[in-house]
Design a protein around this motif. Sequence first.
Motif, short mmCIF file in Angstrom:
data_model
loop_
_atom_site.label_atom_id
_atom_site.label_comp_id
_atom_site.label_asym_id
_atom_site.label_seq_id
_atom_site.Cartn_x
_atom_site.Cartn_y
_atom_site.Cartn_z
N VAL A 121 31.49 39.83 38.86
CA VAL A 121 32.86 39.49 39.21
C VAL A 121 33.40 40.52 40.20
O VAL A 121 33.15 41.72 40.06
N GLN A 122 34.13 40.04 41.19
CA GLN A 122 34.88 40.92 42.09
C GLN A 122 36.33 40.50 42.02
O GLN A 122 36.67 39.34 42.23
N ILE A 123 37.20 41.47 41.70
CA ILE A 123 38.64 41.21 41.73
C ILE A 123 39.25 42.17 42.74
O ILE A 123 39.03 43.37 42.68
N LYS A 124 40.00 41.60 43.67
CA LYS A 124 40.67 42.40 44.69
C LYS A 124 42.17 42.29 44.44
O LYS A 124 42.72 41.18 44.41
N ARG A 125 42.82 43.45 44.21
CA ARG A 125 44.26 43.48 43.95
C ARG A 125 44.98 44.08 45.15
O ARG A 125 44.65 45.16 45.60
N ALA B 286 32.51 30.77 30.59
CA ALA B 286 33.75 31.34 31.15
C ALA B 286 33.84 31.05 32.64
O ALA B 286 33.02 31.52 33.42
N ILE B 287 34.84 30.28 33.01
CA ILE B 287 35.10 30.00 34.42
C ILE B 287 35.85 31.19 35.03
O ILE B 287 36.35 32.05 34.29
N PRO B 288 35.94 31.27 36.36
CA PRO B 288 36.60 32.42 36.99
C PRO B 288 38.00 32.74 36.46
O PRO B 288 38.32 33.91 36.23
N ALA B 289 38.81 31.73 36.21
CA ALA B 289 40.16 31.99 35.71
C ALA B 289 40.12 32.65 34.33
O ALA B 289 40.92 33.54 34.03
N GLN B 290 39.18 32.24 33.48
CA GLN B 290 39.06 32.85 32.16
C GLN B 290 38.58 34.29 32.27
O GLN B 290 39.06 35.16 31.54
N LEU B 291 37.64 34.56 33.18
CA LEU B 291 37.17 35.93 33.38
C LEU B 291 38.31 36.82 33.87
O LEU B 291 38.46 37.95 33.42
N ALA B 292 39.13 36.30 34.78
CA ALA B 292 40.27 37.07 35.29
C ALA B 292 41.22 37.43 34.15
O ALA B 292 41.71 38.56 34.06
#
Length: 112
Positions: free
Chosen positions: A38-42, A68-74
């Motif tokens: 996963v990559q999250i950019k804030r 787990a879809i991306p929204a759930q991982l976020a």
Amino acid sequence: MIPLQGRVKGTGHGRSEIRRIKVATVNSLLSPGARQTVQIKRRRTDRKTGKTTIKTVYAVTSLTAEQAIPAQLATLIRDHWQIEALHHVRDTTFAEDASQLRTGNAPRAMAT
């Protein structure tokens, strides 16, 4: 190139924030048990000063794309950081990490 899979805007604590997520399926050669990365950019902007900061966070999970879809991982990652923020407050206020109490009920009593 991995496509953008989610984008959320929010405001609070005197900041506006945009969070973007990208998720890729990986095989366990990367790390035993790894299924997704996963990559999250804030992108945060202080509403008083106008200063913008961008932070990129990476994570690896054993959850498959079906689990787990991306929204759930976020959501899972964001919820984890809310817990960590509470731990930080307890440690800076009560110096829990520096405590020498290790046996019996003493650690629980001090945490209470």
